[in-house]
Design a protein around this motif. Structure first.
Motif, PDB file in Angstrom:
ATOM      1  N   VAL A 165      50.848  39.041  15.941  1.00  0.00           N
ATOM      2  CA  VAL A 165      51.085  38.481  14.616  1.00  0.00           C
ATOM      3  C   VAL A 165      49.827  37.757  14.145  1.00  0.00           C
ATOM      4  O   VAL A 165      49.338  36.863  14.833  1.00  0.00           O
ATOM      5  N   ARG A 166      49.307  38.155  13.002  1.00  0.00           N
ATOM      6  CA  ARG A 166      48.156  37.480  12.399  1.00  0.00           C
ATOM      7  C   ARG A 166      48.662  36.265  11.629  1.00  0.00           C
ATOM      8  O   ARG A 166      49.568  36.383  10.802  1.00  0.00           O
ATOM      9  N   THR A 167      48.070  35.123  11.897  1.00  0.00           N
ATOM     10  CA  THR A 167      48.416  33.899  11.193  1.00  0.00           C
ATOM     11  C   THR A 167      47.299  32.887  11.380  1.00  0.00           C
ATOM     12  O   THR A 167      46.572  32.957  12.374  1.00  0.00           O
ATOM     13  N   LEU A 168      47.173  31.977  10.448  1.00  0.00           N
ATOM     14  CA  LEU A 168      46.179  30.912  10.584  1.00  0.00           C
ATOM     15  C   LEU A 168      46.704  29.767  11.443  1.00  0.00           C
ATOM     16  O   LEU A 168      45.951  28.875  11.803  1.00  0.00           O
ATOM     17  N   SER A 169      48.003  29.789  11.756  1.00  0.00           N
ATOM     18  CA  SER A 169      48.580  28.732  12.600  1.00  0.00           C
ATOM     19  C   SER A 169      49.342  29.350  13.770  1.00  0.00           C
ATOM     20  O   SER A 169      50.569  29.351  13.787  1.00  0.00           O
ATOM     21  N   PRO A 170      48.609  29.895  14.761  1.00  0.00           N
ATOM     22  CA  PRO A 170      49.289  30.550  15.887  1.00  0.00           C
ATOM     23  C   PRO A 170      50.056  29.539  16.745  1.00  0.00           C
ATOM     24  O   PRO A 170      49.602  28.415  16.952  1.00  0.00           O
ATOM     25  N   ALA A 171      51.220  29.951  17.197  1.00  0.00           N
ATOM     26  CA  ALA A 171      52.043  29.117  18.063  1.00  0.00           C
ATOM     27  C   ALA A 171      51.386  28.978  19.434  1.00  0.00           C
ATOM     28  O   ALA A 171      50.588  29.814  19.849  1.00  0.00           O
ATOM     29  N   ALA A 172      51.723  27.923  20.131  1.00  0.00           N
ATOM     30  CA  ALA A 172      51.161  27.656  21.456  1.00  0.00           C
ATOM     31  C   ALA A 172      51.674  28.666  22.487  1.00  0.00           C
ATOM     32  O   ALA A 172      52.805  29.164  22.390  1.00  0.00           O
ATOM     33  N   VAL A 173      50.845  28.949  23.466  1.00  0.00           N
ATOM     34  CA  VAL A 173      51.233  29.841  24.556  1.00  0.00           C
ATOM     35  C   VAL A 173      52.472  29.268  25.241  1.00  0.00           C
ATOM     36  O   VAL A 173      52.572  28.066  25.486  1.00  0.00           O
ATOM     37  N   GLY A 174      53.437  30.142  25.514  1.00  0.00           N
ATOM     38  CA  GLY A 174      54.679  29.733  26.169  1.00  0.00           C
ATOM     39  C   GLY A 174      55.805  29.376  25.213  1.00  0.00           C
ATOM     40  O   GLY A 174      56.953  29.243  25.628  1.00  0.00           O
ATOM     41  N   THR A 175      55.496  29.234  23.930  1.00  0.00           N
ATOM     42  CA  THR A 175      56.510  28.863  22.942  1.00  0.00           C
ATOM     43  C   THR A 175      57.523  29.989  22.777  1.00  0.00           C
ATOM     44  O   THR A 175      57.162  31.147  22.622  1.00  0.00           O
ATOM     45  N   MET A 182      52.538  34.861  24.393  1.00  0.00           N
ATOM     46  CA  MET A 182      51.816  35.120  25.639  1.00  0.00           C
ATOM     47  C   MET A 182      50.346  34.721  25.566  1.00  0.00           C
ATOM     48  O   MET A 182      49.737  34.417  26.573  1.00  0.00           O
ATOM     49  N   TRP A 183      49.750  34.756  24.378  1.00  0.00           N
ATOM     50  CA  TRP A 183      48.362  34.364  24.171  1.00  0.00           C
ATOM     51  C   TRP A 183      48.172  34.067  22.695  1.00  0.00           C
ATOM     52  O   TRP A 183      49.010  34.409  21.867  1.00  0.00           O
ATOM     53  N   ARG A 184      47.061  33.411  22.388  1.00  0.00           N
ATOM     54  CA  ARG A 184      46.761  33.090  20.991  1.00  0.00           C
ATOM     55  C   ARG A 184      45.268  33.156  20.735  1.00  0.00           C
ATOM     56  O   ARG A 184      44.463  32.958  21.647  1.00  0.00           O
ATOM     57  N   ARG A 185      44.911  33.455  19.503  1.00  0.00           N
ATOM     58  CA  ARG A 185      43.526  33.427  19.036  1.00  0.00           C
ATOM     59  C   ARG A 185      43.453  32.403  17.916  1.00  0.00           C
ATOM     60  O   ARG A 185      44.188  32.499  16.931  1.00  0.00           O
ATOM     61  N   GLU A 186      42.557  31.458  18.077  1.00  0.00           N
ATOM     62  CA  GLU A 186      42.386  30.397  17.084  1.00  0.00           C
ATOM     63  C   GLU A 186      41.597  30.900  15.884  1.00  0.00           C
ATOM     64  O   GLU A 186      40.714  31.741  16.026  1.00  0.00           O
ATOM     65  N   PRO A 187      41.881  30.349  14.690  1.00  0.00           N
ATOM     66  CA  PRO A 187      41.049  30.686  13.530  1.00  0.00           C
ATOM     67  C   PRO A 187      39.601  30.270  13.779  1.00  0.00           C
ATOM     68  O   PRO A 187      39.345  29.259  14.441  1.00  0.00           O
ATOM     69  N   ALA A 232      35.781  36.849  18.641  1.00  0.00           N
ATOM     70  CA  ALA A 232      36.893  37.798  18.591  1.00  0.00           C
ATOM     71  C   ALA A 232      36.665  38.838  17.498  1.00  0.00           C
ATOM     72  O   ALA A 232      36.191  38.519  16.417  1.00  0.00           O
ATOM     73  N   THR A 233      37.016  40.102  17.792  1.00  0.00           N
ATOM     74  CA  THR A 233      36.928  41.148  16.776  1.00  0.00           C
ATOM     75  C   THR A 233      38.230  41.255  15.997  1.00  0.00           C
ATOM     76  O   THR A 233      38.267  41.888  14.960  1.00  0.00           O
ATOM     77  N   ALA A 234      39.288  40.647  16.504  1.00  0.00           N
ATOM     78  CA  ALA A 234      40.581  40.688  15.832  1.00  0.00           C
ATOM     79  C   ALA A 234      40.848  39.336  15.175  1.00  0.00           C
ATOM     80  O   ALA A 234      40.290  38.319  15.566  1.00  0.00           O
ATOM     81  N   PRO A 235      41.719  39.315  14.175  1.00  0.00           N
ATOM     82  CA  PRO A 235      41.989  38.070  13.461  1.00  0.00           C
ATOM     83  C   PRO A 235      42.783  37.061  14.295  1.00  0.00           C
ATOM     84  O   PRO A 235      43.359  37.396  15.327  1.00  0.00           O
ATOM     85  N   SER A 236      42.798  35.814  13.797  1.00  0.00           N
ATOM     86  CA  SER A 236      43.560  34.774  14.490  1.00  0.00           C
ATOM     87  C   SER A 236      45.044  35.129  14.485  1.00  0.00           C
ATOM     88  O   SER A 236      45.526  35.826  13.593  1.00  0.00           O
ATOM     89  N   GLY A 237      45.743  34.661  15.498  1.00  0.00           N
ATOM     90  CA  GLY A 237      47.168  34.941  15.607  1.00  0.00           C
ATOM     91  C   GLY A 237      47.636  34.786  17.031  1.00  0.00           C
ATOM     92  O   GLY A 237      46.999  34.104  17.838  1.00  0.00           O
ATOM     93  N   PHE A 238      48.756  35.442  17.350  1.00  0.00           N
ATOM     94  CA  PHE A 238      49.314  35.328  18.699  1.00  0.00           C
ATOM     95  C   PHE A 238      49.960  36.626  19.149  1.00  0.00           C
ATOM     96  O   PHE A 238      50.384  37.446  18.336  1.00  0.00           O
ATOM     97  N   GLY A 239      49.992  36.786  20.463  1.00  0.00           N
ATOM     98  CA  GLY A 239      50.665  37.910  21.079  1.00  0.00           C
ATOM     99  C   GLY A 239      52.061  37.482  21.471  1.00  0.00           C
ATOM    100  O   GLY A 239      52.257  36.445  22.112  1.00  0.00           O
ATOM    101  N   PHE A 240      53.049  38.262  21.093  1.00  0.00           N
ATOM    102  CA  PHE A 240      54.459  37.952  21.301  1.00  0.00           C
ATOM    103  C   PHE A 240      55.081  39.000  22.211  1.00  0.00           C
ATOM    104  O   PHE A 240      54.979  40.198  21.935  1.00  0.00           O
TER     105      PHE A 240
END
Length: 153
Positions: A72-82, A103-108, A113-121
């Motif tokens: 999920v691409r978002t500027l406010s990724p949820a914390a790992v484990g949420t 499971m993981w997150r990328r900060e804005p 990173a080559t991919a946008p900020s967001g998180f892996g669900f």
């Protein structure tokens, strides 16, 4: 003067998204072993996500998905484990409610990173309603069989 119609702009955007997706995949394969059980496919759709049991959603855009989860691409990724609940429409038009964990997150602003900020669900198959899980998996197979073309919903 060269002018582009709406279809040309959309095709250019899809081409850029595909190039970034494949570049990200190549970098990921070069730096660590891929532990995924199913391949990722591009899929762009608006989704709502919220803390498990909460009523107030945040919104993002899907980037890619697999049978077991999505990015999920978002500027406010949820914390790992949420634990989150995510709602979206599949490529087949079915609304689904997915339950799982970040499971993981990328900060804005992460310039490496080559991919946008967001998180892996990762979807929790035991917690997600069974009909929604079935619809999700059916839509994933449709996308996978489409040859990794970006389908926008």
């Amino acid at each position: 003067m060269l002018t582009l119609d709406d279809d040309a702009w959309q095709n250019a955007g899809q081409t850029k998204a595909r190039l970034l997706f494949f570049a990200d995949e190549a970098v990921a394969r070069g730096t660590h072993a891929d532990a995924r059980r199913s391949e990722r496919v591009l899929y762009e759709s608006i989704c709502a996500f919220r803390l498990a049991g909460a009523m107030e959603p945040a919104y993002g855009l899907t980037y890619n998905l697999s049978r077991e989860g999505l990015y999920v691409r978002t500027l406010s990724p949820a914390a790992v484990g949420t634990e989150l609940w995510i709602e979206l429409r599949t490529v087949l038009g079915a609304p689904v409610h997915l339950r799982g964990r970040v499971m993981w997150r990328r900060e804005p602003g992460n310039s490496s990173a080559t991919a946008p900020s967001g998180f892996g669900f990762q979807i929790d198959g035991d917690q997600t309603p069974s009909l929604d899980l079935r619809d999700w998996q059916s839509a994933y197979e449709t996308l996978k069989n489409a040859g990794n073309q970006q389908l926008v919903h």
